[in-house]
Design a protein around this motif. Sequence first.
Motif, PDB file in Angstrom:
ATOM      1  N   VAL A 177      79.984  24.319  47.157  1.00  0.00           N
ATOM      2  CA  VAL A 177      80.620  25.624  46.841  1.00  0.00           C
ATOM      3  C   VAL A 177      81.924  25.653  46.350  1.00  0.00           C
ATOM      4  CG1 VAL A 177      81.251  27.628  47.920  1.00  0.00           C
ATOM      5  CG2 VAL A 177      78.838  26.944  48.309  1.00  0.00           C
ATOM      6  N   GLU A 178      82.326  26.164  45.620  1.00  0.00           N
ATOM      7  CA  GLU A 178      83.833  26.266  45.132  1.00  0.00           C
ATOM      8  C   GLU A 178      84.466  27.694  45.216  1.00  0.00           C
ATOM      9  OE1 GLU A 178      84.596  22.489  42.249  1.00  0.00           O
ATOM     10  OE2 GLU A 178      84.904  24.560  41.306  1.00  0.00           O
ATOM     11  N   LEU A 179      85.243  27.876  46.121  1.00  0.00           N
ATOM     12  CA  LEU A 179      86.027  29.274  45.949  1.00  0.00           C
ATOM     13  C   LEU A 179      87.387  29.088  45.477  1.00  0.00           C
ATOM     14  CD1 LEU A 179      85.093  29.965  49.796  1.00  0.00           C
ATOM     15  CD2 LEU A 179      83.782  30.551  47.664  1.00  0.00           C
ATOM     16  N   ASP A 209      79.252  27.234  58.345  1.00  0.00           N
ATOM     17  CA  ASP A 209      80.335  27.464  57.220  1.00  0.00           C
ATOM     18  C   ASP A 209      80.393  29.123  56.798  1.00  0.00           C
ATOM     19  OD1 ASP A 209      79.995  24.276  55.555  1.00  0.00           O
ATOM     20  OD2 ASP A 209      80.904  24.853  57.432  1.00  0.00           O
ATOM     21  N   SER A 210      79.291  29.727  57.161  1.00  0.00           N
ATOM     22  CA  SER A 210      79.604  31.109  56.917  1.00  0.00           C
ATOM     23  C   SER A 210      80.654  32.053  57.371  1.00  0.00           C
ATOM     24  CB  SER A 210      78.163  31.987  57.204  1.00  0.00           C
ATOM     25  OG  SER A 210      77.017  31.162  56.748  1.00  0.00           O
ATOM     26  N   ALA A 211      81.328  32.416  56.516  1.00  0.00           N
ATOM     27  CA  ALA A 211      82.550  33.392  57.071  1.00  0.00           C
ATOM     28  C   ALA A 211      83.120  33.968  55.821  1.00  0.00           C
ATOM     29  CB  ALA A 211      83.512  32.187  57.702  1.00  0.00           C
ATOM     30  N   VAL A 212      84.041  34.552  55.848  1.00  0.00           N
ATOM     31  CA  VAL A 212      84.948  34.983  54.970  1.00  0.00           C
ATOM     32  C   VAL A 212      86.308  34.159  54.726  1.00  0.00           C
ATOM     33  CG1 VAL A 212      86.558  37.135  53.925  1.00  0.00           C
ATOM     34  CG2 VAL A 212      84.498  37.544  55.244  1.00  0.00           C
ATOM     35  N   TYR A 213      86.315  33.575  53.558  1.00  0.00           N
ATOM     36  CA  TYR A 213      87.451  32.749  53.267  1.00  0.00           C
ATOM     37  C   TYR A 213      88.692  33.553  52.693  1.00  0.00           C
ATOM     38  CZ  TYR A 213      84.385  29.090  54.765  1.00  0.00           C
ATOM     39  OH  TYR A 213      83.811  28.314  55.587  1.00  0.00           O
ATOM     40  N   LEU A 214      89.676  33.505  53.393  1.00  0.00           N
ATOM     41  CA  LEU A 214      90.675  34.473  52.819  1.00  0.00           C
ATOM     42  C   LEU A 214      91.883  33.483  52.243  1.00  0.00           C
ATOM     43  CD1 LEU A 214      91.254  36.660  55.892  1.00  0.00           C
ATOM     44  CD2 LEU A 214      90.493  37.399  53.697  1.00  0.00           C
ATOM     45  N   CYS A 215      92.598  33.830  51.033  1.00  0.00           N
ATOM     46  CA  CYS A 215      93.558  33.394  50.431  1.00  0.00           C
ATOM     47  C   CYS A 215      94.914  34.133  50.502  1.00  0.00           C
ATOM     48  CB  CYS A 215      93.400  33.050  49.017  1.00  0.00           C
ATOM     49  SG  CYS A 215      94.472  32.165  48.242  1.00  0.00           S
ATOM     50  N   GLY A 223      89.260  38.160  49.960  1.00  0.00           N
ATOM     51  CA  GLY A 223      88.418  37.154  50.346  1.00  0.00           C
ATOM     52  C   GLY A 223      87.191  37.080  49.728  1.00  0.00           C
ATOM     53  N   SER A 224      86.706  35.837  49.961  1.00  0.00           N
ATOM     54  CA  SER A 224      85.441  35.359  49.435  1.00  0.00           C
ATOM     55  C   SER A 224      84.298  35.342  50.579  1.00  0.00           C
ATOM     56  CB  SER A 224      85.492  34.009  48.660  1.00  0.00           C
ATOM     57  OG  SER A 224      86.093  34.255  47.559  1.00  0.00           O
ATOM     58  N   GLN A 227      90.664  36.580  44.255  1.00  0.00           N
ATOM     59  CA  GLN A 227      89.905  35.699  44.777  1.00  0.00           C
ATOM     60  C   GLN A 227      88.500  35.676  44.227  1.00  0.00           C
ATOM     61  OE1 GLN A 227      91.074  35.985  49.599  1.00  0.00           O
ATOM     62  NE2 GLN A 227      89.713  34.094  49.076  1.00  0.00           N
ATOM     63  N   THR A 228      87.879  34.739  43.675  1.00  0.00           N
ATOM     64  CA  THR A 228      86.420  34.983  43.269  1.00  0.00           C
ATOM     65  C   THR A 228      85.937  33.598  43.732  1.00  0.00           C
ATOM     66  OG1 THR A 228      87.228  33.520  41.361  1.00  0.00           O
ATOM     67  CG2 THR A 228      87.159  35.937  41.265  1.00  0.00           C
ATOM     68  N   PRO A 229      84.448  33.807  44.042  1.00  0.00           N
ATOM     69  CA  PRO A 229      83.757  35.173  44.042  1.00  0.00           C
ATOM     70  C   PRO A 229      83.838  35.931  45.052  1.00  0.00           C
ATOM     71  CG  PRO A 229      82.206  33.274  44.745  1.00  0.00           C
ATOM     72  CD  PRO A 229      83.277  32.704  44.386  1.00  0.00           C
ATOM     73  N   SER A 230      83.605  37.056  45.018  1.00  0.00           N
ATOM     74  CA  SER A 230      83.833  38.001  46.312  1.00  0.00           C
ATOM     75  C   SER A 230      82.586  37.682  47.268  1.00  0.00           C
ATOM     76  CB  SER A 230      83.793  39.513  45.967  1.00  0.00           C
ATOM     77  OG  SER A 230      82.504  40.117  45.159  1.00  0.00           O
ATOM     78  N   ASN A 231      81.557  37.322  46.717  1.00  0.00           N
ATOM     79  CA  ASN A 231      80.255  37.048  47.585  1.00  0.00           C
ATOM     80  C   ASN A 231      79.769  35.826  47.088  1.00  0.00           C
ATOM     81  OD1 ASN A 231      79.640  39.177  49.751  1.00  0.00           O
ATOM     82  ND2 ASN A 231      80.307  40.523  48.276  1.00  0.00           N
ATOM     83  N   LYS A 232      79.153  34.984  47.811  1.00  0.00           N
ATOM     84  CA  LYS A 232      78.517  33.700  47.696  1.00  0.00           C
ATOM     85  C   LYS A 232      77.587  33.414  48.612  1.00  0.00           C
ATOM     86  CE  LYS A 232      77.772  29.814  45.312  1.00  0.00           C
ATOM     87  NZ  LYS A 232      77.147  29.926  43.836  1.00  0.00           N
ATOM     88  N   VAL A 233      76.322  33.337  48.189  1.00  0.00           N
ATOM     89  CA  VAL A 233      75.093  33.058  48.877  1.00  0.00           C
ATOM     90  C   VAL A 233      74.652  31.639  48.609  1.00  0.00           C
ATOM     91  CG1 VAL A 233      72.812  33.650  49.844  1.00  0.00           C
ATOM     92  CG2 VAL A 233      74.571  35.588  49.126  1.00  0.00           C
ATOM     93  N   THR A 234      74.526  30.855  49.449  1.00  0.00           N
ATOM     94  CA  THR A 234      74.029  29.624  48.926  1.00  0.00           C
ATOM     95  C   THR A 234      73.054  28.895  50.155  1.00  0.00           C
ATOM     96  OG1 THR A 234      74.682  27.360  48.265  1.00  0.00           O
ATOM     97  CG2 THR A 234      75.965  28.324  50.154  1.00  0.00           C
TER      98      THR A 234
END
Lengths: 113, 114
Positions: free
Chosen positions: B19-21, B86-92, B108-109, B6-13
């Motif tokens: 945003v794209e994960l 929307d702040s959270a960890v997004y898991l695939c 996760g991202s 998964q990329t990115p591992s961290n995203k601050v916006t």
Amino acid sequence: SQQGEEDPQALSIQEGENATMNCSYKTSINNLQWYRQNSGRGLVHLILIRSNEREKHSGRLRVTLDTSKKSSSLLITASRAADTASYFCATDALKNTGNQFYFGTGTSLTVIP
Amino acid sequence: GAGVSQTPSNKVTEKGKYVELRCDPISGHTALYWYRQSLGQGPEFLIYFQGTGAADDSGLPNDRFFAVRPEGSVSTLKIQRTERGDSAVYLCASSLLGMTGELFFGEGSRLTVL
């Protein structure tokens, strides 16, 4: 929404003791799975038990399933400090819209060396 | 690759941004799942793909969230007009057998919306 609920929410034991976590769910299922998650990491599959099974073993893990009570338990025997993690049960939901896995809220296990 | 990437591992916006994960599943896995996990909670189902099509997107919280998997492999979760909630960890996760098999998760991202 989450279908499963684990209890206890948190569990702290001494190394060498057994740890038991419970999971309750709401609707009929095909399978129930248990996963482990170390802090800040992804989930790792531990064991799967089918709805027609009542008990399953894998190494130090023992899982039971009672479909009449819609509940499952995970027993970790002879716990080690490395078992410290969060544990989640996951159930598949029988829906006509497709296949989903619902996760519970998790049990945070701390094993004290 | 050997596992789910998964990329990115961290995203601050910033609030309001797009945003794209990205999720790269295990080769050959036809089933792909997106989950969202808030601190201290279990993973919350968002969407499930079987091949290229979204078999179940009932977990997407609103129309700001969208996911694609155009070639049946890599998937992208897209979030428009991000909100602080929307702040959270997004898991695939991917799976060879879909519902009957185990899920293999990425790391996760972590999305933080300021």
